[in-house]
Design an enzyme around this catalytic site. Structure first.
Site, PDB file in Angstrom:
ATOM      1  N   GLU A  53       4.787 -44.318  43.458  1.00  0.00           N
ATOM      2  CA  GLU A  53       3.764 -43.672  42.632  1.00  0.00           C
ATOM      3  C   GLU A  53       2.392 -44.342  42.707  1.00  0.00           C
ATOM      4  O   GLU A  53       2.281 -45.565  42.679  1.00  0.00           O
ATOM      5  CB  GLU A  53       4.230 -43.668  41.176  1.00  0.00           C
ATOM      6  CG  GLU A  53       3.321 -42.878  40.245  1.00  0.00           C
ATOM      7  CD  GLU A  53       4.089 -42.369  39.043  1.00  0.00           C
ATOM      8  OE1 GLU A  53       4.820 -41.377  39.197  1.00  0.00           O
ATOM      9  OE2 GLU A  53       3.978 -42.985  37.974  1.00  0.00           O
ATOM     10  N   LYS A  55      -0.663 -44.875  40.541  1.00  0.00           N
ATOM     11  CA  LYS A  55      -0.833 -44.872  39.080  1.00  0.00           C
ATOM     12  C   LYS A  55      -1.873 -45.927  38.700  1.00  0.00           C
ATOM     13  O   LYS A  55      -1.624 -47.124  38.827  1.00  0.00           O
ATOM     14  CB  LYS A  55       0.551 -45.228  38.490  1.00  0.00           C
ATOM     15  CG  LYS A  55       0.664 -45.249  36.983  1.00  0.00           C
ATOM     16  CD  LYS A  55       2.127 -45.562  36.589  1.00  0.00           C
ATOM     17  CE  LYS A  55       2.370 -45.429  35.120  1.00  0.00           C
ATOM     18  NZ  LYS A  55       3.758 -45.794  34.739  1.00  0.00           N
ATOM     19  N   LYS A 115       2.189 -35.275  40.001  1.00  0.00           N
ATOM     20  CA  LYS A 115       2.796 -35.758  38.761  1.00  0.00           C
ATOM     21  C   LYS A 115       1.755 -35.578  37.660  1.00  0.00           C
ATOM     22  O   LYS A 115       0.707 -36.217  37.663  1.00  0.00           O
ATOM     23  CB  LYS A 115       3.189 -37.228  38.903  1.00  0.00           C
ATOM     24  CG  LYS A 115       4.102 -37.700  37.796  1.00  0.00           C
ATOM     25  CD  LYS A 115       5.131 -38.675  38.356  1.00  0.00           C
ATOM     26  CE  LYS A 115       6.236 -38.967  37.375  1.00  0.00           C
ATOM     27  NZ  LYS A 115       5.777 -39.723  36.225  1.00  0.00           N
ATOM     28  N   GLU A 164      12.302 -33.275  35.082  1.00  0.00           N
ATOM     29  CA  GLU A 164      12.500 -34.567  34.404  1.00  0.00           C
ATOM     30  C   GLU A 164      13.178 -34.395  33.049  1.00  0.00           C
ATOM     31  O   GLU A 164      12.784 -33.550  32.248  1.00  0.00           O
ATOM     32  CB  GLU A 164      11.143 -35.239  34.228  1.00  0.00           C
ATOM     33  CG  GLU A 164      11.238 -36.576  33.508  1.00  0.00           C
ATOM     34  CD  GLU A 164       9.896 -37.266  33.426  1.00  0.00           C
ATOM     35  OE1 GLU A 164       9.260 -37.466  34.468  1.00  0.00           O
ATOM     36  OE2 GLU A 164       9.472 -37.593  32.297  1.00  0.00           O
ATOM     37  N   ASN A 185      14.178 -39.975  33.098  1.00  0.00           N
ATOM     38  CA  ASN A 185      13.140 -40.972  32.841  1.00  0.00           C
ATOM     39  C   ASN A 185      13.620 -41.949  31.773  1.00  0.00           C
ATOM     40  O   ASN A 185      13.983 -41.549  30.667  1.00  0.00           O
ATOM     41  CB  ASN A 185      11.839 -40.292  32.393  1.00  0.00           C
ATOM     42  CG  ASN A 185      10.634 -41.200  32.604  1.00  0.00           C
ATOM     43  OD1 ASN A 185      10.779 -42.430  32.628  1.00  0.00           O
ATOM     44  ND2 ASN A 185       9.466 -40.616  32.756  1.00  0.00           N
ATOM     45  N   GLU A 215      13.935 -42.731  37.020  1.00  0.00           N
ATOM     46  CA  GLU A 215      12.491 -42.914  36.874  1.00  0.00           C
ATOM     47  C   GLU A 215      12.170 -44.032  35.881  1.00  0.00           C
ATOM     48  O   GLU A 215      12.762 -44.108  34.804  1.00  0.00           O
ATOM     49  CB  GLU A 215      11.839 -41.626  36.353  1.00  0.00           C
ATOM     50  CG  GLU A 215      12.057 -40.400  37.206  1.00  0.00           C
ATOM     51  CD  GLU A 215      11.394 -39.165  36.585  1.00  0.00           C
ATOM     52  OE1 GLU A 215      11.928 -38.073  36.757  1.00  0.00           O
ATOM     53  OE2 GLU A 215      10.361 -39.311  35.912  1.00  0.00           O
ATOM     54  N   SER A 216      11.187 -44.831  36.228  1.00  0.00           N
ATOM     55  CA  SER A 216      10.588 -45.860  35.352  1.00  0.00           C
ATOM     56  C   SER A 216      11.462 -47.098  35.174  1.00  0.00           C
ATOM     57  O   SER A 216      12.648 -47.093  35.468  1.00  0.00           O
ATOM     58  CB  SER A 216      10.264 -45.306  33.958  1.00  0.00           C
ATOM     59  OG  SER A 216       9.435 -44.182  34.025  1.00  0.00           O
TER      60      SER A 216
HETATM   61  O1  LIG Z   1       3.822 -44.591  31.926  1.00  0.00           O
HETATM   62  C1  LIG Z   1       3.536 -44.207  30.775  1.00  0.00           C
HETATM   63  O2  LIG Z   1       3.058 -44.946  29.907  1.00  0.00           O
HETATM   64  C2  LIG Z   1       3.743 -42.781  30.375  1.00  0.00           C
HETATM   65  C3  LIG Z   1       3.464 -42.390  29.083  1.00  0.00           C
HETATM   66  C4  LIG Z   1       3.617 -41.078  28.691  1.00  0.00           C
HETATM   67  C5  LIG Z   1       4.040 -40.134  29.603  1.00  0.00           C
HETATM   68  C6  LIG Z   1       4.336 -40.514  30.919  1.00  0.00           C
HETATM   69  C7  LIG Z   1       4.195 -41.825  31.288  1.00  0.00           C
HETATM   70  N1  LIG Z   1       4.444 -42.237  32.575  1.00  0.00           N
HETATM   71  C8  LIG Z   1       4.894 -41.389  33.612  1.00  0.00           C
HETATM   72  C9  LIG Z   1       6.093 -41.955  34.245  1.00  0.00           C
HETATM   73  O3  LIG Z   1       7.148 -41.479  33.948  1.00  0.00           O
HETATM   74  C10 LIG Z   1       5.950 -43.129  35.140  1.00  0.00           C
HETATM   75  O4  LIG Z   1       4.662 -43.155  35.646  1.00  0.00           O
HETATM   76  C11 LIG Z   1       6.900 -43.217  36.321  1.00  0.00           C
HETATM   77  O5  LIG Z   1       8.208 -42.920  36.005  1.00  0.00           O
HETATM   78  C12 LIG Z   1       6.821 -44.637  36.907  1.00  0.00           C
HETATM   79  O6  LIG Z   1       7.109 -45.586  35.910  1.00  0.00           O
HETATM   80  P1  LIG Z   1       6.866 -47.147  36.122  1.00  0.00           P
HETATM   81  O7  LIG Z   1       7.532 -47.550  37.393  1.00  0.00           O
HETATM   82  O8  LIG Z   1       7.519 -47.792  34.937  1.00  0.00           O
HETATM   83  O9  LIG Z   1       5.391 -47.358  36.179  1.00  0.00           O
END
Ligand SMILES: O=C(O)c1ccccc1NCC(=O)[C@H](O)[C@H](O)COP(=O)(O)O
Length: 256
Positions: A53, A55, A115, A164, A185, A215-216
């Protein structure tokens, strides 16, 4: 928070519509070169696949990385072995844009995900017109009729939806619309709380034949291994890549 993010994204799209009418975006979307086959790129394999991603910032973490050249970062992701690239196009809290998406699309040969907080057909046409191969649909943000109609439109345009979820009920709703690519997520998009074990508790509800995306909440290779052990075909990673040397980090993650 999720409804606020969706409302802001839809409002921003309505502003863009004033400069670029619906019919013109739809025509551009339909005339664009065909989307890449994201299901093939992300299909289950004997190794985990990474959806990497782009970001810059997020509501939960604030500023993460300046990313002055998203195309260059995308090339690093492709070089490092990512199977597809996620581009956050939301502007208010993630500091992304449709220009980011267009630049990334032009720079790489792997599928690209828009996204964002998608709630209208216009946003889907915009995604295709910018060259997206995938579009995110967040089950919690949409009623079932809207989820179904946006999913159908994404498919009609030759793209793939990443649907998602964050609960068993949402997984059922994703399967009910025929999703082939389902994400779980770990982040609750309303409270920002992270539950790295959520994927493991929901993975069994996603049948074989549907690609499973965790995810995340990935910081280390051990986190990737945790998701892989729980049945993830694909892991979506943002922060850990934009805050490190992405090629090195990807090589650690892909060694799992
Ligand atoms: O990342 C956030 O804070 C967030 C808050 C509200 C809605 C969506 C959000 N993020 C989108 C995502 O789900 C993440 O960018 C993606 O899964 C990657 O996560 P990470 O590896 O933890 O940065």
């Amino acid at each position: 928070m999720l409804q606020e993010l969706l409302a802001g994204a839809v409002l921003d799209a309505e502003q863009r519509l004033l400069a670029r009418p619906f019919a013109s975006v739809e025509a551009a979307a339909r005339a664009h070169a065909p989307a890449l086959d994201a299901l093939a790129a992300l299909a289950p394999a004997d190794r985990v696949k990474i959806l990497a991603e782009i970001k810059r910032a997020s509501p939960s973490r604030g500023a993460l990385a300046a990313i002055t050249d998203p195309a260059a970062l995308a090339v690093s992701y492709e070089t490092g072995g990512a199977s597809a690239i996620s581009v956050l196009t939301e502007g208010r809290r993630f500091h992304g844009s449709m220009t980011d998406l267009e630049q990334v699309r032009a720079a790489v040969n792997i599928p690209v995900l828009r996204k964002d907080f998608i709630g209208t057909p216009y946003q889907v046409f915009e995604a295709r017109a910018a060259g997206a191969d995938l579009v995110l649909l967040i089950v919690a943000a949409l009623d079932q009729a809207t989820l179904l109609s946006l999913h159908e439109l994404i498919h009609e345009l030759g793209m793939t939806a990443l649907v998602e979820t964050h609960s068993g009920d949402e997984v059922s709703r994703a399967l009910d619309i025929g999703a082939s690519l389902v994400g779980v997520n770990a982040r609750d998009l309303s409270t920002f709380e992270l539950d790295p074990n959520l994927f493991g508790t929901l993975a069994d509800k996603i049948p074989s034949g549907v690609i499973r995306v965790a995810e995340s909440a990935v910081k280390t290779a051990a986190d990737v291994a945790h998701y892989r052990g729980a049945g993830a075909d694909v892991v979506l990673v943002g922060e850990a890549l934009v805050t490190s040397d992405p090629i090195r980090t990807l090589s650690e993650f892909l060694a799992v």
